[in-house]
Design a protein around this motif. Structure first.
Motif, short mmCIF file in Angstrom:
data_model
loop_
_atom_site.label_atom_id
_atom_site.label_comp_id
_atom_site.label_asym_id
_atom_site.label_seq_id
_atom_site.Cartn_x
_atom_site.Cartn_y
_atom_site.Cartn_z
N THR A 38 0.70 -1.15 -0.03
CA THR A 38 -0.16 0.06 -0.06
C THR A 38 0.90 1.26 0.01
O THR A 38 0.42 2.22 -0.56
CB THR A 38 -0.99 0.00 1.28
N ILE A 39 1.79 1.18 0.88
CA ILE A 39 2.83 2.27 0.99
C ILE A 39 3.32 2.71 -0.32
O ILE A 39 3.43 3.75 -0.93
CB ILE A 39 3.91 2.11 1.97
N THR A 40 3.95 1.60 -1.31
CA THR A 40 4.46 1.82 -2.62
C THR A 40 3.48 2.39 -3.55
O THR A 40 3.88 3.18 -4.28
CB THR A 40 4.88 0.34 -2.97
N ALA A 41 2.26 1.95 -3.56
CA ALA A 41 1.33 2.41 -4.55
C ALA A 41 0.86 3.77 -4.04
O ALA A 41 0.57 4.64 -4.95
CB ALA A 41 0.05 1.53 -4.36
N ASN A 42 0.83 4.12 -2.86
CA ASN A 42 0.46 5.61 -2.35
C ASN A 42 1.50 6.47 -2.85
O ASN A 42 1.37 7.53 -3.32
CB ASN A 42 0.32 5.59 -0.86
N ALA A 43 3.00 6.17 -2.74
CA ALA A 43 3.88 6.82 -3.08
C ALA A 43 4.02 7.09 -4.53
O ALA A 43 4.13 8.36 -4.93
CB ALA A 43 5.34 6.12 -2.58
N ALA A 44 3.65 6.26 -5.20
CA ALA A 44 3.72 6.15 -6.76
C ALA A 44 2.41 7.23 -7.25
O ALA A 44 2.67 7.99 -8.10
CB ALA A 44 3.50 4.96 -7.51
N ALA A 45 1.44 6.92 -6.56
CA ALA A 45 0.04 7.82 -7.03
C ALA A 45 0.23 9.40 -6.63
O ALA A 45 -0.29 10.16 -7.39
CB ALA A 45 -1.10 7.36 -6.18
N LEU A 46 1.00 9.43 -5.55
CA LEU A 46 1.17 11.23 -5.07
C LEU A 46 2.54 11.51 -5.64
O LEU A 46 2.99 12.59 -5.08
CB LEU A 46 1.09 11.17 -3.65
N GLY A 47 3.31 11.07 -6.54
CA GLY A 47 4.63 11.66 -7.28
C GLY A 47 5.71 11.28 -6.73
O GLY A 47 6.69 12.10 -6.84
N VAL A 48 5.87 10.55 -5.58
CA VAL A 48 7.16 10.48 -4.92
C VAL A 48 7.50 8.91 -4.97
O VAL A 48 7.73 8.26 -3.85
CB VAL A 48 7.07 11.02 -3.39
N PRO A 49 7.87 8.20 -6.01
CA PRO A 49 8.13 6.75 -6.10
C PRO A 49 9.36 6.51 -5.79
O PRO A 49 9.70 5.19 -5.66
CB PRO A 49 7.93 6.81 -7.75
N GLY A 50 10.23 7.45 -5.18
CA GLY A 50 11.69 7.41 -4.89
C GLY A 50 11.52 7.02 -3.20
O GLY A 50 12.53 6.63 -2.77
N LEU A 51 10.41 6.88 -2.58
CA LEU A 51 10.40 6.58 -1.24
C LEU A 51 10.80 5.17 -1.22
O LEU A 51 10.31 4.41 -1.69
CB LEU A 51 8.80 6.70 -0.67
N ARG A 52 11.81 4.91 -0.31
CA ARG A 52 12.45 3.69 -0.09
C ARG A 52 11.57 2.97 1.13
O ARG A 52 11.29 3.59 2.32
CB ARG A 52 13.73 3.67 0.54
N VAL A 53 10.85 1.63 0.94
CA VAL A 53 10.12 0.87 1.69
C VAL A 53 10.92 -0.46 2.12
O VAL A 53 11.42 -1.14 1.28
CB VAL A 53 8.85 0.57 1.24
N VAL A 54 11.02 -0.05 3.45
CA VAL A 54 11.61 -1.73 4.20
C VAL A 54 10.58 -2.46 4.87
O VAL A 54 9.95 -1.89 5.84
CB VAL A 54 12.62 -1.12 5.33
N HIS A 55 10.57 -3.63 4.44
CA HIS A 55 9.59 -4.55 5.13
C HIS A 55 10.42 -5.00 6.32
O HIS A 55 11.00 -5.82 6.11
CB HIS A 55 9.02 -5.64 4.03
#
Length: 403
Positions: free
Chosen positions: A291-308
């Motif tokens: 969800t975080i990855t999808a939200n980041a892409a939708a709001l124009g910041v796909p560079g957010l690094r997500v650590v599981h």
């Protein structure tokens, strides 16, 4: 040890018009060079009078760059760049690798400057986005009605990808002008709208001008509507999010750890504050990671690094943060202490609590380290029969401390 007279690498900006467009100084330096590095298409623009050894960049280039230049340090070296070498170009990379004292840069007008000149656009009022290394959703950060964008393309397929993205984001009427081979004999302009774009892939050397026109606005300040995010309920509410971001105080280049990220809203709005902001979201739930990855892409910041992973163990090996937000996991052993230990002097930590147990952790931290405690209660109007009443959310305690 620093050399008294370190060998200098000359970086020459080159346009689609090739060698003939260059200044006399640039032509003389290229003619005198013993080794010339550049992309194959750039090297092919040089005439035979430029007799130095031509070395096309390997792929990937960056890991090989220091060794390639070190091997030629006793020779006269020129590097070819597209347009202005210091604007999203090889010049900025070489400055980091070699140091500015080993560079001589001769810029050419950038493709962005040439595009603005062709279109008659005020460059100071135009957003520029590079898709050379970023994915197309990076456009989402600057999309808003009436805005003009200049997009640095990664290749021939980028215009169609941009048109598809704009259409999906509610801007099918956006006007696109693709400017190919700017300044060269093969210069060409292709014009259309995002929703009707049917042009086949053209020249890979292109810039895309976008006139957004009408579409859904997205606020620039923190506190986007809750509906802007996909969520399973683990979302910092709009009003609390705005206050939390104000406490976090994003600055250009700052790196945020968003610990217990939920839907990712804090890290996402941190990144939206400035294009140089950086963030890492840490989240133990696999579904929320997606969800975080999808939200980041939708709001124009796909560079957010997500650590599981789960803090504190998931924090090991992450780059040192400037600022930390703890939105979940406060009561887990070691989370707060690990985060405090990661902060450099002057770094800032902000933590939110909604349960008695997590409030107790914040109270203990405040007693030990000081800072600021804020308790926020949000009420929203909602229907009560035919009338309107106040519906309260759980109070949120916010602790902010500077190390």
């Amino acid at each position: 040890m620093r050399l008294e007279n370190p060998p200098v690498v000359t970086v020459v900006g080159l346009g689609a018009g090739g060698f003939a467009e260059l200044s006399g100084t640039a032509r003389a330096l290229l003619t005198d060079a013993e080794v010339i590095f550049g992309a194959r298409r750039q090297l092919d623009l040089l005439p035979s009078v430029v007799a130095g050894a031509r070395r096309p960049w390997p792929s990937p280039m960056l890991p090989a760059l220091p060794g390639l230049l070190e091997a030629e340090r006793d020779r006269r070296v020129c590097v070819l760049a597209s347009g202005d070498p210091m604007f999203h170009g090889i010049g900025a990379t070489l400055s980091r690798v070699l140091g500015p004292d080993r560079l001589r840069v001769l810029p050419h007008p950038s493709s962005v400057s040439l595009a603005a000149a062709r279109l008659g656009w005020d460059l100071a009022r135009t957003d520029v986005v590079s898709l050379v290394t970023a994915p197309v959703p990076a456009l989402g950060r600057v999309l808003n009605p009436g805005r003009r964008l200049l997009v640095l393309s990664s290749g021939a397929d980028t215009p169609a990808a941009v048109a598809g993205y704009l259409t999906a984001r509610g801007y099918p009427g956006a006007r696109l002008t693709v400017l190919e081979q700017l300044g060269g004999p093969a210069e060409r302009l292709l014009i259309g709208t995002a929703g009707d774009w049917a042009m086949p892939p053209g020249d890979p050397l292109n810039v895309i001008a976008v006139e957004c026109g009408a579409g859904p606005p997205v606020a620039l300040v923190p506190g986007l509507p809750d509906g802007a995010y996909e969520s399973d309920g683990q979302l910092t509410k709009r009003e609390v999010r705005a206050v939390t971001l104000a406490a976090l105080a994003p600055t250009p280049g700052g790196l945020l750890w968003d610990v217990g990220a939920g839907s990712g809203s804090i890290g996402i709005e941190w990144l939206r504050a400035h294009p140089d902001c950086r963030a890492v979201a840490v989240e133990p739930d696999a579904g929320r990671v997606a969800t975080i990855t999808a939200n980041a892409a939708a709001l124009g910041v796909p560079g957010l690094r997500v650590v599981h992973g789960r803090a504190p163990d998931a924090l090991d090996g992450l780059p040192d943060p400037d600022t930390i937000f703890i939105g979940g996991g406060l009561t887990r052993d070691g989370v707060l202490d690990r985060c405090l230990a990661a902060l450099r002097p002057g770094g800032r930590l902000v933590a939110n609590a909604v349960t008695v147990e997590s409030e107790a952790v914040l109270a203990a931290g405040y007693a030990r380290l000081g800072g600021e405690l804020t308790r926020l209660t949000v009420q929203r109007g909602s229907p009560v029969g035919g009338f309107t009443g106040w519906r309260s959310f759980m109070p949120v305690t916010i602790w902010a401390v500077t190390r």
